[in-house]
Every structure is written in C-alpha cells, then in structure tokens.
Write a protein that holds these residues in place. Structure first.
Motif, PDB file in Angstrom:
ATOM      1  N   ARG A  41      16.911   5.064  -7.764  1.00 47.27           N
ATOM      2  CA  ARG A  41      16.405   3.719  -8.037  1.00 47.27           C
ATOM      3  C   ARG A  41      15.667   3.159  -6.826  1.00 47.27           C
ATOM      4  N   ALA A  42      16.209   3.365  -5.642  1.00 46.25           N
ATOM      5  CA  ALA A  42      15.545   2.879  -4.426  1.00 46.25           C
ATOM      6  C   ALA A  42      14.174   3.525  -4.278  1.00 46.25           C
ATOM      7  N   TRP A  43      14.094   4.819  -4.566  1.00 47.15           N
ATOM      8  CA  TRP A  43      12.808   5.527  -4.500  1.00 47.15           C
ATOM      9  C   TRP A  43      11.826   4.956  -5.510  1.00 47.15           C
ATOM     10  N   VAL A  44      12.277   4.699  -6.737  1.00 49.24           N
ATOM     11  CA  VAL A  44      11.410   4.161  -7.782  1.00 49.24           C
ATOM     12  C   VAL A  44      10.887   2.780  -7.386  1.00 49.24           C
ATOM     13  N   ILE A  45      11.753   1.945  -6.865  1.00 51.53           N
ATOM     14  CA  ILE A  45      11.359   0.586  -6.461  1.00 51.53           C
ATOM     15  C   ILE A  45      10.321   0.631  -5.348  1.00 51.53           C
ATOM     16  N   ASN A  46      10.566   1.455  -4.345  1.00 55.09           N
ATOM     17  CA  ASN A  46       9.667   1.492  -3.203  1.00 55.09           C
ATOM     18  C   ASN A  46       8.357   2.192  -3.525  1.00 55.09           C
ATOM     19  N   ARG A  47       8.419   3.246  -4.310  1.00 55.48           N
ATOM     20  CA  ARG A  47       7.193   3.945  -4.683  1.00 55.48           C
ATOM     21  C   ARG A  47       6.319   3.061  -5.575  1.00 55.48           C
ATOM     22  N   TYR A  48       6.934   2.158  -6.326  1.00 58.82           N
ATOM     23  CA  TYR A  48       6.137   1.254  -7.151  1.00 58.82           C
ATOM     24  C   TYR A  48       5.178   0.439  -6.288  1.00 58.82           C
ATOM     25  N   TYR A  49       5.633   0.035  -5.110  1.00 58.96           N
ATOM     26  CA  TYR A  49       4.762  -0.765  -4.248  1.00 58.96           C
ATOM     27  C   TYR A  49       3.490   0.008  -3.902  1.00 58.96           C
ATOM     28  N   TYR A  50       3.651   1.301  -3.665  1.00 57.84           N
ATOM     29  CA  TYR A  50       2.493   2.152  -3.417  1.00 57.84           C
ATOM     30  C   TYR A  50       1.626   2.243  -4.661  1.00 57.84           C
ATOM     31  N   GLN A  51       2.249   2.506  -5.825  1.00 56.24           N
ATOM     32  CA  GLN A  51       1.489   2.666  -7.060  1.00 56.24           C
ATOM     33  C   GLN A  51       0.676   1.417  -7.386  1.00 56.24           C
ATOM     34  N   HIS A  52       1.296   0.259  -7.246  1.00 56.01           N
ATOM     35  CA  HIS A  52       0.604  -0.960  -7.655  1.00 56.01           C
ATOM     36  C   HIS A  52      -0.483  -1.342  -6.654  1.00 56.01           C
ATOM     37  N   SER A  53      -0.438  -0.796  -5.446  1.00 57.63           N
ATOM     38  CA  SER A  53      -1.442  -1.098  -4.430  1.00 57.63           C
ATOM     39  C   SER A  53      -2.672  -0.201  -4.538  1.00 57.63           C
ATOM     40  N   ILE A  54      -2.547   0.939  -5.203  1.00 59.66           N
ATOM     41  CA  ILE A  54      -3.665   1.881  -5.269  1.00 59.66           C
ATOM     42  C   ILE A  54      -4.906   1.272  -5.933  1.00 59.66           C
ATOM     43  N   PRO A  55      -4.801   0.576  -7.079  1.00 59.22           N
ATOM     44  CA  PRO A  55      -6.017  -0.023  -7.647  1.00 59.22           C
ATOM     45  C   PRO A  55      -6.640  -1.070  -6.728  1.00 59.22           C
ATOM     46  N   MET A  56      -5.829  -1.801  -5.982  1.00 60.51           N
ATOM     47  CA  MET A  56      -6.369  -2.779  -5.037  1.00 60.51           C
ATOM     48  C   MET A  56      -7.103  -2.069  -3.905  1.00 60.51           C
ATOM     49  N   LYS A  57      -6.553  -0.954  -3.468  1.00 60.79           N
ATOM     50  CA  LYS A  57      -7.229  -0.140  -2.463  1.00 60.79           C
ATOM     51  C   LYS A  57      -8.567   0.348  -2.979  1.00 60.79           C
ATOM     52  N   ASP A  58      -8.588   0.834  -4.211  1.00 59.95           N
ATOM     53  CA  ASP A  58      -9.826   1.361  -4.780  1.00 59.95           C
ATOM     54  C   ASP A  58     -10.843   0.253  -5.033  1.00 59.95           C
ATOM     55  N   ALA A  59     -10.371  -0.926  -5.432  1.00 64.33           N
ATOM     56  CA  ALA A  59     -11.284  -2.045  -5.619  1.00 64.33           C
ATOM     57  C   ALA A  59     -11.893  -2.480  -4.292  1.00 64.33           C
ATOM     58  N   ALA A  60     -11.082  -2.476  -3.232  1.00 70.22           N
ATOM     59  CA  ALA A  60     -11.601  -2.817  -1.900  1.00 70.22           C
ATOM     60  C   ALA A  60     -12.658  -1.812  -1.468  1.00 70.22           C
ATOM     61  N   PHE A  61     -12.404  -0.544  -1.763  1.00 74.75           N
ATOM     62  CA  PHE A  61     -13.387   0.494  -1.442  1.00 74.75           C
ATOM     63  C   PHE A  61     -14.687   0.265  -2.204  1.00 74.75           C
ATOM     64  N   MET A  62     -14.590   0.057  -3.504  1.00 75.06           N
ATOM     65  CA  MET A  62     -15.788  -0.091  -4.329  1.00 75.06           C
ATOM     66  C   MET A  62     -16.602  -1.324  -3.946  1.00 75.06           C
ATOM     67  N   SER A  63     -15.937  -2.352  -3.421  1.00 65.53           N
ATOM     68  CA  SER A  63     -16.660  -3.572  -3.052  1.00 65.53           C
ATOM     69  C   SER A  63     -17.629  -3.336  -1.901  1.00 65.53           C
ATOM     70  N   ARG A  64     -17.451  -2.216  -1.184  1.00 64.09           N
ATOM     71  CA  ARG A  64     -18.324  -1.916  -0.045  1.00 64.09           C
ATOM     72  C   ARG A  64     -19.349  -0.824  -0.363  1.00 64.09           C
ATOM     73  N   VAL A  65     -19.261  -0.253  -1.554  1.00 66.26           N
ATOM     74  CA  VAL A  65     -20.132   0.871  -1.913  1.00 66.26           C
ATOM     75  C   VAL A  65     -21.421   0.349  -2.530  1.00 66.26           C
ATOM     76  N   GLU A  66     -22.555   0.705  -1.942  1.00 67.00           N
ATOM     77  CA  GLU A  66     -23.847   0.289  -2.468  1.00 67.00           C
ATOM     78  C   GLU A  66     -24.430   1.289  -3.474  1.00 67.00           C
ATOM     79  N   ASP A  67     -23.961   2.513  -3.428  1.00 69.08           N
ATOM     80  CA  ASP A  67     -24.481   3.565  -4.311  1.00 69.08           C
ATOM     81  C   ASP A  67     -23.827   3.445  -5.688  1.00 69.08           C
TER      82      ASP A  67
END
Length: 249
Positions: A41-67
């Motif tokens: 359960r501890a692993w699931v809870i903590n890994r969720y934080y990573y999972q839910h942050s990935i789309p935000m990471k990708d959106a931040a990346f795309m906001s800087r891409v001109e191509d």
C-alpha cells in the motif's frame, strides 16, 4: 570527437544496466511476494505521486516545443496517462490497483500521505523537464527503455504472490507493455538524431542518469519509512489511514 551513434546508444543503455531501479532491493521484495500488504500500500500511494505528475511533466515539456511534429508525437503520452474517450488512462488504472489493495482511492488521489522524499524527487524531475534543454528533457524519459522488463516481472511476481493481483488490478502494467516501447522508439531516435556533439551526448547521458536517481531515491525513501528502520516521517501515510471501508472493517 563525437561517439558513433552505436556507441552513444550503448552508453545510454549502460546507464539502465547499472542504475535502473529494477536493481533496488525493494523490487526484489515486492516481486518475490515478501512485502506485507502495508508495504504494498505504501508503494502504491507513493508511486501514484509519480504517475499523476507525468502528464504535468509532459505538458511542461510541450509548452516549450516550437516544432509541431514533436508536439504531435509527444501528445499521446499525456493521453496515455490522463485518458481519452476510448482509453481510461494510466492514472485511473493505477487507482484501480489502489482499490484492489484496500485503499480509499480519494485518499490516494489527494496525495496527502506521500513521503516528503518522494515529493522532492518527483518535483525535481518535473522541474528538470521544465527548465533543461529539450534534448536533456527527452533523454531523461529514456528510462522507458528498461521499463518493459520490470513490468513483465512485476505482473508475474504479483500474480504469483498476492491475493489482490488479477487482470483488473494489474491493467496499468499490461498497458505499459505496449505503450512504453512506442514512446521510447520515438524518444530514442530523437535523442540519437539531436545529440550531434560530444557535449550534447554527455548531457543526454547525464540526464538519463539523473532520472534513474529520481526513481531510485523514491524506493530508498519507501524502504527507510516502511521496511527498515521503518521510521515514518511526519505527515506520511500510516497503515491505519486511508483505507477503504471494506479493508478497514
């Protein structure tokens, strides 16, 4: 002198061979069926934080891409996690795993019980992708090169060892077996094409090394808090919290 394309790719793959988090003892414990349900359960809870942050990471990346071609290729990563009309997405699949191990999904989604070190590591990754050159941001994502093996091992180990494990609970990992290779095929080619100087190649290898550190640090924190010495920091999840009513009864 710039490394050849083959030598450069070998350097990237060597990072995974030496540093990917499949080598961490927590995964041996988890996949071997030696974790208690509270450790899972501890692993699931903590890994969720990573999972839910990935789309935000990708959106931040795309906001800087001109191509637009690069943005178009990268967009599916957000959809794979957030979901679409025809694909429920990885975040929802992860919450199904949380439900299967007896957690209240609203509690997990709130991220209230996440370890401080998990937050620091994951937030550092999001900030890295937001601020570093695009080449380094893409190179950091290449841990996906090594992910299919760990997902396959995880499916096999969890199904063998835990009562909660079934096709529905493990659907996140099954989907990543097809999603990750698609993503990494594009990302690896892009990095190999763009890293046309020794300085850029070295920066790409360093970025991938940083990402393996992010993943490893999360498991170190999990081990220290819930396995040995089992010292849970203030504010982090405790085994009597965040349980679904059925699990708590």
């Amino acid at each position: 002198m710039t490394d050849s394309r083959e030598t450069f790719e070998a350097r990237l793959r060597q990072v995974g061979a030496e540093r990917y988090h499949d080598l961490h003892p927590f995964h041996d414990r988890l996949h071997g069926g030696h974790c208690t349900i509270d450790e899972v359960r501890a692993w699931v809870i903590n890994r969720y934080y990573y999972q839910h942050s990935i789309p935000m990471k990708d959106a931040a990346f795309m906001s800087r891409v001109e191509d637009p071609d690069l943005r178009r290729a990268w967009r599916s990563r957000i959809e794979d996690h957030d979901g679409t009309d025809t694909n429920e997405g990885g975040i929802r699949r992860w919450l199904r795993l949380a439900e299967a191990v007896g957690l209240d999904t609203d509690y997990v989604a709130s991220t209230r019980g996440v370890l401080p070190a998990t937050k620091f590591a994951v937030d550092a990754y999001v900030r890295f992708v937001r601020e570093k050159p695009l080449l380094e941001a893409v190179a950091a994502s290449l841990t996906e090169l090594f992910a299919p093996k760990i997902h396959a091992n995880r499916i096999e180990g969890l199904l063998r060892s835990y009562d909660f494990a079934n096709d529905a609970a493990l659907s996140y990992f099954r989907n990543r077996l097809s999603e990750a290779p698609k993503d990494v095929a594009f990302g690896l080619k892009w990095v190999l094409d763009q890293a046309d100087t020794q300085e850029k190649q070295d920066a790409a290898v360093a970025a991938l090394t940083f990402k393996t550190d992010v993943l490893w640090a999360q498991l170190d924190a999990l081990w220290a808090a819930y396995v040995d010495p089992a010292r849970i920091p203030p504010g982090a999840w405790r085994p009597d919290e965040g349980l679904a009513l059925k699990a708590a009864s």
